[in-house]
Design an enzyme around this catalytic site. Sequence first.
Site, PDB file in Angstrom:
ATOM      1  N   THR A   1       0.044  -4.014  16.511  1.00 41.28           N
ATOM      2  CA  THR A   1       0.407  -3.374  15.239  1.00 41.28           C
ATOM      3  C   THR A   1      -0.026  -1.913  15.151  1.00 41.28           C
ATOM      4  O   THR A   1       0.269  -1.250  14.154  1.00 41.28           O
ATOM      5  CB  THR A   1      -0.233  -4.147  14.060  1.00 41.28           C
ATOM      6  OG1 THR A   1      -1.646  -4.248  14.296  1.00 41.28           O
ATOM      7  CG2 THR A   1       0.358  -5.529  13.915  1.00 41.28           C
TER       8      THR A   1
ATOM      9  N   TYR B   1     -20.478  -1.309  22.430  1.00 39.93           N
ATOM     10  CA  TYR B   1     -19.054  -1.134  22.754  1.00 39.93           C
ATOM     11  C   TYR B   1     -18.895  -0.925  24.265  1.00 39.93           C
ATOM     12  O   TYR B   1     -18.042  -1.553  24.896  1.00 39.93           O
ATOM     13  CB  TYR B   1     -18.454   0.043  21.979  1.00 39.93           C
ATOM     14  CG  TYR B   1     -17.006   0.288  22.357  1.00 39.93           C
ATOM     15  CD1 TYR B   1     -16.015  -0.632  22.007  1.00 39.93           C
ATOM     16  CD2 TYR B   1     -16.634   1.406  23.107  1.00 39.93           C
ATOM     17  CE1 TYR B   1     -14.691  -0.436  22.381  1.00 39.93           C
ATOM     18  CE2 TYR B   1     -15.312   1.619  23.480  1.00 39.93           C
ATOM     19  CZ  TYR B   1     -14.348   0.691  23.120  1.00 39.93           C
ATOM     20  OH  TYR B   1     -13.040   0.875  23.497  1.00 39.93           O
TER      21      TYR B   1
ATOM     22  N   GLY C   1      -9.370   7.095  28.253  1.00 39.75           N
ATOM     23  CA  GLY C   1     -10.418   7.925  27.664  1.00 39.75           C
ATOM     24  C   GLY C   1     -10.115   8.130  26.195  1.00 39.75           C
ATOM     25  O   GLY C   1      -9.921   7.166  25.449  1.00 39.75           O
TER      26      GLY C   1
HETATM   27  P1  NDP Z   1      -6.172   0.725  17.011  1.00 37.78           P
HETATM   28  O1  NDP Z   1      -7.233   0.497  15.991  1.00 37.78           O
HETATM   29  O2  NDP Z   1      -5.116   1.722  16.718  1.00 37.78           O
HETATM   30  O3  NDP Z   1      -5.477  -0.665  17.395  1.00 37.78           O
HETATM   31  C1  NDP Z   1      -6.248  -1.825  17.631  1.00 37.78           C
HETATM   32  C2  NDP Z   1      -5.339  -3.025  17.538  1.00 37.78           C
HETATM   33  O4  NDP Z   1      -6.127  -4.214  17.810  1.00 37.78           O
HETATM   34  C3  NDP Z   1      -4.758  -3.202  16.136  1.00 37.78           C
HETATM   35  O5  NDP Z   1      -3.478  -3.753  16.239  1.00 37.78           O
HETATM   36  C4  NDP Z   1      -5.731  -4.188  15.520  1.00 37.78           C
HETATM   37  O6  NDP Z   1      -5.194  -4.907  14.427  1.00 37.78           O
HETATM   38  C5  NDP Z   1      -5.974  -5.100  16.710  1.00 37.78           C
HETATM   39  N1  NDP Z   1      -7.130  -5.950  16.507  1.00 37.78           N
HETATM   40  C6  NDP Z   1      -8.409  -5.582  16.332  1.00 37.78           C
HETATM   41  N2  NDP Z   1      -9.177  -6.660  16.155  1.00 37.78           N
HETATM   42  C7  NDP Z   1      -8.360  -7.737  16.224  1.00 37.78           C
HETATM   43  C8  NDP Z   1      -8.557  -9.130  16.121  1.00 37.78           C
HETATM   44  N3  NDP Z   1      -9.767  -9.645  15.908  1.00 37.78           N
HETATM   45  N4  NDP Z   1      -7.487  -9.957  16.240  1.00 37.78           N
HETATM   46  C9  NDP Z   1      -6.254  -9.435  16.456  1.00 37.78           C
HETATM   47  N5  NDP Z   1      -5.998  -8.132  16.552  1.00 37.78           N
HETATM   48  C10 NDP Z   1      -7.054  -7.289  16.442  1.00 37.78           C
HETATM   49  O7  NDP Z   1      -6.968   1.136  18.338  1.00 37.78           O
HETATM   50  P2  NDP Z   1      -6.460   1.403  19.835  1.00 37.78           P
HETATM   51  O8  NDP Z   1      -5.010   1.231  19.960  1.00 37.78           O
HETATM   52  O9  NDP Z   1      -7.060   2.666  20.257  1.00 37.78           O
HETATM   53  O10 NDP Z   1      -7.215   0.221  20.595  1.00 37.78           O
HETATM   54  C11 NDP Z   1      -6.564  -0.718  21.428  1.00 37.78           C
HETATM   55  C12 NDP Z   1      -7.460  -1.055  22.604  1.00 37.78           C
HETATM   56  O11 NDP Z   1      -7.681   0.132  23.371  1.00 37.78           O
HETATM   57  C13 NDP Z   1      -8.842  -1.560  22.229  1.00 37.78           C
HETATM   58  O12 NDP Z   1      -9.192  -2.618  23.099  1.00 37.78           O
HETATM   59  C14 NDP Z   1      -9.754  -0.360  22.458  1.00 37.78           C
HETATM   60  O13 NDP Z   1     -11.070  -0.738  22.748  1.00 37.78           O
HETATM   61  C15 NDP Z   1      -9.055   0.259  23.652  1.00 37.78           C
HETATM   62  N6  NDP Z   1      -9.343   1.660  23.921  1.00 37.78           N
HETATM   63  C16 NDP Z   1      -9.103   2.625  22.971  1.00 37.78           C
HETATM   64  C17 NDP Z   1      -9.363   3.952  23.264  1.00 37.78           C
HETATM   65  C18 NDP Z   1      -9.186   5.054  22.269  1.00 37.78           C
HETATM   66  O14 NDP Z   1      -9.743   6.157  22.480  1.00 37.78           O
HETATM   67  N7  NDP Z   1      -8.420   4.870  21.197  1.00 37.78           N
HETATM   68  C19 NDP Z   1      -9.833   4.346  24.595  1.00 37.78           C
HETATM   69  C20 NDP Z   1     -10.076   3.250  25.493  1.00 37.78           C
HETATM   70  C21 NDP Z   1      -9.807   1.965  25.157  1.00 37.78           C
HETATM   71  P3  NDP Z   1      -5.468  -4.410  12.898  1.00 37.78           P
HETATM   72  O15 NDP Z   1      -4.628  -3.170  12.719  1.00 37.78           O
HETATM   73  O16 NDP Z   1      -5.046  -5.574  12.088  1.00 37.78           O
HETATM   74  O17 NDP Z   1      -6.937  -4.112  12.812  1.00 37.78           O
HETATM   75  C1  8X3 Z   2     -12.593   4.246  23.740  1.00 36.25           C
HETATM   76  C2  8X3 Z   2     -12.906   5.542  24.396  1.00 36.25           C
HETATM   77  O1  8X3 Z   2     -14.807   7.140  24.876  1.00 36.25           O
HETATM   78  O2  8X3 Z   2     -14.423   6.498  22.551  1.00 36.25           O
HETATM   79  O3  8X3 Z   2     -12.847   3.187  24.572  1.00 36.25           O
HETATM   80  O4  8X3 Z   2     -15.389   4.948  24.109  1.00 36.25           O
HETATM   81  S1  8X3 Z   2     -14.466   6.032  23.967  1.00 36.25           S
END
Ligand code: NDP
Ligand code: 8X3
Length: 251
Positions: free
Chosen positions: A11, A152, A183
Amino acid sequence: MKKTVMITGATSGIGLGCARKFAENGDRLILTGRNEEKLKAVCEELTSGGTEVCPLVFDVRDRKAATAAVESLPSEWKEIDVLVNNAGLALGLEPEYEGDLDDWETMIDTNIKGLLTMTRLVVPGMVARNRGHVINIGSVAGDAAYAGGNVYCATKSAVKALTDGLRIDVAESAVRVTNLKPGLVETNFSNVRFHGDTGRAKKLYTGIDPLTGDDIADVAVYAANAPAHVQIAEVLILATHQANGSVIVRK
Ligand code: NDP
Ligand code: 8X3
């Protein structure tokens, strides 16, 4: 060949980017999310573009709900070719000796246990069919701890270990396993991390051109479409001017 791709947390951010890019690639999608309204909007967007979509509403921390959702898939959706374990979050940036125990539990339950639940539910079918691909969304945070990253970072180190472990355990089969380690990606991630402090979140992305969800999705689609003999085991994707989890040069 058209693949059936399941994406958790579709989402927002990287998950949404993956949904759009796999749709552009001509695949059919099982999209999961815990917010029914947001999931419906994504499904409507993609369906109107001609993509076949099957939505599943559940929280990845709820093992019973996850199991029921996967078991409820109609027979024509049961053969999942690609699982993108994306749902995840960071909460807080406090020193380890001052962090919030509830935040820690939520990160561990989502990023580690939720990913494991989905893997346990979906991978047996892949092994039985001798076909499939698991793409875990790890992080640069899993390579080394940074200030305040403690729990984290530990969850993303766990994603690295679980991805490597799975790759070993399915090596007899043709199932491929990938760890994508982004990143700095501008998504809702930092708003969530800072508990809705949008000013603090925005600051993180100023003075640098951050990655987008689409940038990470491009790599996921590439890995999923690599020739059958090519297994993209791990990819670290950083923003330009970012050297690792701690060194980000803002101009
Ligand atoms: P967002 O917050 O934009 O998206 C996270 C998504 O995960 C949302 O759809 C959220 O749903 C869903 N989610 C969180 N918790 C749950 C749960 N318990 N059950 C079902 N769905 C859940 O963040 P990102 O797109 O950035 O994050 C996606 C992944 O990428 C994560 O694993 C994050 O750790 C990883 N990541 C992100 C980075 C960044 O810099 N943004 C860098 C490296 C890794 P809802 O909207 O309902 O909360
Ligand atoms: C998300 C990237 O550098 O904020 O995993 O941890 S950082």
